[in-house]
Design a protein around this motif. Structure first.
Motif, PDB file in Angstrom:
ATOM      1  N   ASP A  58       0.900  -1.355  -0.006  1.00 14.27           N
ATOM      2  CA  ASP A  58      -0.002  -0.538   0.151  1.00 14.27           C
ATOM      3  C   ASP A  58       0.863   1.603  -0.006  1.00 14.27           C
ATOM      4  N   HIS A  59       1.980   1.419   0.638  1.00 12.66           N
ATOM      5  CA  HIS A  59       2.704   1.968   0.743  1.00 12.66           C
ATOM      6  C   HIS A  59       3.885   2.311  -0.467  1.00 12.66           C
ATOM      7  N   MET A  60       4.065   1.334  -0.642  1.00 15.42           N
ATOM      8  CA  MET A  60       5.148   2.041  -1.867  1.00 15.42           C
ATOM      9  C   MET A  60       4.290   2.026  -3.302  1.00 15.42           C
ATOM     10  N   THR A  61       2.666   1.643  -3.107  1.00 13.19           N
ATOM     11  CA  THR A  61       1.656   2.295  -4.496  1.00 13.19           C
ATOM     12  C   THR A  61       1.638   3.506  -4.707  1.00 13.19           C
ATOM     13  N   VAL A  62       1.253   3.905  -3.413  1.00 11.21           N
ATOM     14  CA  VAL A  62       1.277   5.445  -3.040  1.00 11.21           C
ATOM     15  C   VAL A  62       2.112   6.645  -3.221  1.00 11.21           C
ATOM     16  N   HIS A  63       2.763   6.388  -2.581  1.00 11.89           N
ATOM     17  CA  HIS A  63       3.995   6.883  -2.838  1.00 11.89           C
ATOM     18  C   HIS A  63       5.083   7.071  -3.131  1.00 11.89           C
ATOM     19  N   CYS A  64       5.535   5.238  -3.549  1.00  9.91           N
ATOM     20  CA  CYS A  64       6.777   5.014  -4.683  1.00  9.91           C
ATOM     21  C   CYS A  64       6.375   4.593  -5.743  1.00  9.91           C
ATOM     22  N   PRO A  65       5.391   5.265  -6.368  1.00 11.55           N
ATOM     23  CA  PRO A  65       5.271   4.473  -7.958  1.00 11.55           C
ATOM     24  C   PRO A  65       6.335   3.875  -8.492  1.00 11.55           C
ATOM     25  N   PRO A  66       6.105   3.396  -9.581  1.00 10.91           N
ATOM     26  CA  PRO A  66       7.153   3.323 -10.312  1.00 10.91           C
ATOM     27  C   PRO A  66       7.349   3.658 -11.596  1.00 10.91           C
ATOM     28  N   THR A  67       9.079   4.496 -12.443  1.00 16.86           N
ATOM     29  CA  THR A  67       9.403   5.033 -13.092  1.00 16.86           C
ATOM     30  C   THR A  67       9.557   4.535 -13.649  1.00 16.86           C
ATOM     31  N   GLU A  68      10.279   5.128 -14.986  1.00 22.91           N
ATOM     32  CA  GLU A  68      11.203   4.857 -15.820  1.00 22.91           C
ATOM     33  C   GLU A  68      11.947   4.310 -15.351  1.00 22.91           C
ATOM     34  N   HIS A  69      12.876   5.362 -14.482  1.00 14.76           N
ATOM     35  CA  HIS A  69      14.597   4.558 -13.855  1.00 14.76           C
ATOM     36  C   HIS A  69      13.734   3.294 -13.575  1.00 14.76           C
ATOM     37  N   GLY A  70      12.941   2.999 -12.654  1.00 16.11           N
ATOM     38  CA  GLY A  70      13.469   2.203 -11.613  1.00 16.11           C
ATOM     39  C   GLY A  70      11.548   1.256 -11.128  1.00 16.11           C
ATOM     40  N   ASP A  71      11.257   0.074 -11.176  1.00 19.02           N
ATOM     41  CA  ASP A  71      10.314   0.024 -11.036  1.00 19.02           C
ATOM     42  C   ASP A  71      10.671  -1.525  -9.475  1.00 19.02           C
ATOM     43  N   TRP A  72       8.957  -2.038  -8.533  1.00 19.28           N
ATOM     44  CA  TRP A  72       9.611  -2.804  -7.398  1.00 19.28           C
ATOM     45  C   TRP A  72       8.671  -3.610  -7.413  1.00 19.28           C
ATOM     46  N   GLU A  73       9.055  -4.639  -6.928  1.00 19.14           N
ATOM     47  CA  GLU A  73       8.973  -5.633  -6.771  1.00 19.14           C
ATOM     48  C   GLU A  73       8.934  -6.151  -4.849  1.00 19.14           C
ATOM     49  N   GLY A  91       7.094   5.038   9.075  1.00 20.94           N
ATOM     50  CA  GLY A  91       7.689   3.824  10.872  1.00 20.94           C
ATOM     51  C   GLY A  91       8.398   2.404   9.974  1.00 20.94           C
ATOM     52  N   PHE A  92       8.076   2.190   9.346  1.00 20.16           N
ATOM     53  CA  PHE A  92       8.547   0.533   8.671  1.00 20.16           C
ATOM     54  C   PHE A  92      10.277   0.607   9.434  1.00 20.16           C
ATOM     55  N   THR A  93      10.891  -0.897   9.786  1.00 11.68           N
ATOM     56  CA  THR A  93      11.682  -1.398  10.325  1.00 11.68           C
ATOM     57  C   THR A  93      12.444  -1.473   8.392  1.00 11.68           C
ATOM     58  N   VAL A  94      13.495  -0.469   8.561  1.00  9.77           N
ATOM     59  CA  VAL A  94      13.674  -1.155   6.894  1.00  9.77           C
ATOM     60  C   VAL A  94      15.123  -0.801   6.983  1.00  9.77           C
ATOM     61  N   THR A  95      15.732  -1.672   6.101  1.00  3.39           N
ATOM     62  CA  THR A  95      17.716  -1.786   6.052  1.00  3.39           C
ATOM     63  C   THR A  95      17.512  -2.076   4.370  1.00  3.39           C
ATOM     64  N   PRO A  96      18.805  -1.233   3.754  1.00  8.13           N
ATOM     65  CA  PRO A  96      19.424  -1.780   1.935  1.00  8.13           C
ATOM     66  C   PRO A  96      20.099  -3.062   2.457  1.00  8.13           C
ATOM     67  N   ARG A  97      20.203  -4.123   1.708  1.00  8.08           N
ATOM     68  CA  ARG A  97      20.796  -4.743   1.076  1.00  8.08           C
ATOM     69  C   ARG A  97      21.171  -5.322   0.094  1.00  8.08           C
ATOM     70  N   THR A  98      22.495  -5.431   0.471  1.00 11.64           N
ATOM     71  CA  THR A  98      23.630  -6.178  -0.727  1.00 11.64           C
ATOM     72  C   THR A  98      23.874  -7.468  -1.716  1.00 11.64           C
ATOM     73  N   ASP A  99      23.172  -8.290  -0.037  1.00  9.68           N
ATOM     74  CA  ASP A  99      23.273  -9.803  -0.633  1.00  9.68           C
ATOM     75  C   ASP A  99      22.615 -10.652  -1.665  1.00  9.68           C
ATOM     76  N   MET A 100      22.398 -11.136  -1.951  1.00  5.89           N
ATOM     77  CA  MET A 100      20.970 -12.175  -3.077  1.00  5.89           C
ATOM     78  C   MET A 100      20.705 -12.953  -1.992  1.00  5.89           C
ATOM     79  N   ALA A 101      20.177 -12.876  -0.734  1.00  4.66           N
ATOM     80  CA  ALA A 101      19.018 -13.598  -0.198  1.00  4.66           C
ATOM     81  C   ALA A 101      18.134 -13.916  -1.228  1.00  4.66           C
ATOM     82  N   VAL A 102      17.589 -12.752  -1.090  1.00  6.89           N
ATOM     83  CA  VAL A 102      16.057 -12.427  -1.600  1.00  6.89           C
ATOM     84  C   VAL A 102      16.172 -12.874  -3.233  1.00  6.89           C
ATOM     85  N   PHE A 103      17.194 -13.098  -3.786  1.00  8.85           N
ATOM     86  CA  PHE A 103      16.883 -13.877  -5.895  1.00  8.85           C
ATOM     87  C   PHE A 103      17.684 -15.211  -5.048  1.00  8.85           C
TER      88      PHE A 103
END
Length: 204
Positions: free
Chosen positions: A25-40, A82-94
């Motif tokens: 919900d947050h990403m859809t409203v506040h961080c919509p995809p652009t020509e430079h980057g999308d998310w899933e 209010g989210f607890t979030v950190t950037p990740r450089t490992d490829m675990a999610v892949f």
């Protein structure tokens, strides 16, 4: 029977379907995809944390600096909400936990707390503000403390905006610009040396 319910003002949401839905919900409203980057959205295979994974936008480019800047903006937006979030450089999610990237590819969200949301009081003005003066200063040297934490790039220039509450410092990187939240003393001193002269009508 004990009532273990958490008070609403301290509500906490842990990894699971509810947190995933909140992130979407947050990403859809506040961080919509652009020509430079999308998310899933993905999910860590062991700890169930939610992964916001960067994907190539419609432009088809995949420069590390562009990816880093977009992820950094998403990171700030999620933290402010209010989210607890950190950037990740490992490829675990892949599915490749032993691999590491030079820059972040995804963000890991492991919770949300209502108490962490930053509430900003509305600004009240009794008269229209004067025009805010600003000046852009090219950088001829690479300062270590201006290196971007995710992309590793250095800004090509700095833009100083002089507000009643103080000077705002914007780092102008090759493909984007970003505010420096707590500028060092040497940056504020540099801003003062380039402050434009003011007239009663505004900057000259």
């Amino acid at each position: 029977m004990l009532d273990l319910a958490i008070p609403k003002q301290q509500a906490i949401v842990l990894p699971g379907p509810e947190l995933a839905a909140m992130v979407v919900d947050h990403m859809t409203v506040h961080c919509p995809p652009t020509e430079h980057g999308d998310w899933e959205l993905g999910q860590h295979p062991t700890d169930r944390t939610i992964g916001v994974v960067w994907r190539v936008g419609t432009s088809g480019t995949a420069q590390a600096g562009v990816r880093g800047s977009i992820l950094y903006r998403w990171l700030g937006s999620l933290k402010d909400a209010g989210f607890t979030v950190t950037p990740r450089t490992d490829m675990a999610v892949f599915g490749r936990p032993d691999e590491e990237s030079d820059t972040a590819w995804w963000l890991s969200a492991d919770g949300w707390a209502l108490a962490a949301v930053r509430h900003r009081a509305p600004v009240q003005r009794t008269m229209p503000p004067r025009p805010t003066p600003s000046v852009t200063v090219p950088l001829r040297t690479r300062a270590a403390d201006l290196r971007h934490p995710l992309s590793g790039e250095f800004p090509e220039s700095l833009t100083f905006t002089y507000k009643p509450t103080g000077v705002e410092v914007i780092a102008d990187y090759p493909n984007w610009s970003e505010k420096i939240p707590h500028p060092a003393v040497w940056l504020t001193d540099l801003a003062e040396t380039h402050r434009p002269a003011l007239s009663p009508e505004g900057p000259r």
